[in-house]
Design an enzyme around this catalytic site. Structure first.
Site, PDB file in Angstrom:
ATOM      1  N   CYS A  38     -34.085 -38.703   3.555  1.00  0.00           N
ATOM      2  CA  CYS A  38     -34.886 -38.136   3.369  1.00  0.00           C
ATOM      3  C   CYS A  38     -36.881 -38.296   3.371  1.00  0.00           C
ATOM      4  CB  CYS A  38     -34.997 -36.981   2.344  1.00  0.00           C
ATOM      5  SG  CYS A  38     -34.635 -35.271   2.406  1.00  0.00           S
TER       6      CYS A  38
ATOM      7  N   ASN B 210     -20.282 -39.085  11.762  1.00  0.00           N
ATOM      8  CA  ASN B 210     -19.380 -39.459  10.089  1.00  0.00           C
ATOM      9  C   ASN B 210     -19.679 -38.621   9.381  1.00  0.00           C
ATOM     10  OD1 ASN B 210     -19.209 -42.017  11.673  1.00  0.00           O
ATOM     11  ND2 ASN B 210     -20.685 -43.305  11.086  1.00  0.00           N
TER      12      ASN B 210
ATOM     13  N   THR C  60     -22.315 -42.907   5.420  1.00  0.00           N
ATOM     14  CA  THR C  60     -22.790 -43.655   4.054  1.00  0.00           C
ATOM     15  C   THR C  60     -23.959 -43.239   3.398  1.00  0.00           C
ATOM     16  OG1 THR C  60     -23.762 -45.538   5.314  1.00  0.00           O
ATOM     17  CG2 THR C  60     -21.769 -45.765   4.117  1.00  0.00           C
TER      18      THR C  60
ATOM     19  N   HIS D 155     -26.714 -37.243  10.748  1.00  0.00           N
ATOM     20  CA  HIS D 155     -26.642 -37.647  11.323  1.00  0.00           C
ATOM     21  C   HIS D 155     -25.817 -37.801  12.419  1.00  0.00           C
ATOM     22  CE1 HIS D 155     -25.374 -40.145   8.562  1.00  0.00           C
ATOM     23  NE2 HIS D 155     -25.845 -41.342   9.610  1.00  0.00           N
TER      24      HIS D 155
HETATM   25 ZN   LIG Z   1     -32.094 -35.966   3.128  1.00  0.00          ZN
END
Ligand SMILES: [Zn+2]
Length: 143
Positions: free
Chosen positions: A6, A85, A93, A98
């Site tokens: 973010c 993942n 992590t 993503h």
């Molecule tokens: Zn975020």
């Protein structure tokens, strides 16, 4: 704020940005598995693959396809992995959805997963177990 992606999306943290539009951002992973390892994110925060709305998932997947072609051609890679993942056990992590685009080269010796073997009835049992959760989806696609 404690989500690094973010912060990157809002330009509060630096990143080597490759592509940006209103909804998505692509940048280089600072700990690459291979050089050119790229991350593609939604600017809006979603925790993981399962929580991304349909339209955003469709659009980011199409964008990732496009960017993977650019990564492959620009680096003269032999291939690439697209990875998402999900959960700590899977290596997630950063809990902001993503895709990874990882360029691959002949004999780079990365990620050769060991495979397991099923016993005779075991494969059918696993199939039945998973299918019992898939059957509900028919209603979704049919109406
Ligand atoms: Zn975020």
């Amino acid at each position: 704020m404690d989500c690094i992606f973010c912060e990157i999306a809002q330009k509060k943290s630096p990143a080597e940005i490759l592509f940006e539009n209103e909804k998505f951002l692509a940048f280089l992973d600072i700990n690459p598995i291979n050089y050119g390892h790229t991350l593609v994110i939604t600017k809006e925060h979603f925790d993981n693959f399962l929580t991304v709305p349909e339209k955003e998932l469709s659009d980011i997947t199409r964008l990732t396809q496009y960017l993977a072609g650019a990564v492959k051609r620009s680096l003269k890679a032999d291939g690439f992995n697209i990875i998402s993942n999900n959960g700590a056990s899977a290596g997630q992590t950063v809990y902001h959805f993503h895709y990874h685009i990882i360029p691959r080269f002949e004999n780079d010796f990365l990620m050769k997963p060991r495979t397991k073997e099923y016993d005779d009835n075991e494969i059918r049992n696993f199939a039945e177990q998973i299918k019992s959760f898939i059957s509900k989806y028919e209603g979704l696609i049919n109406g």
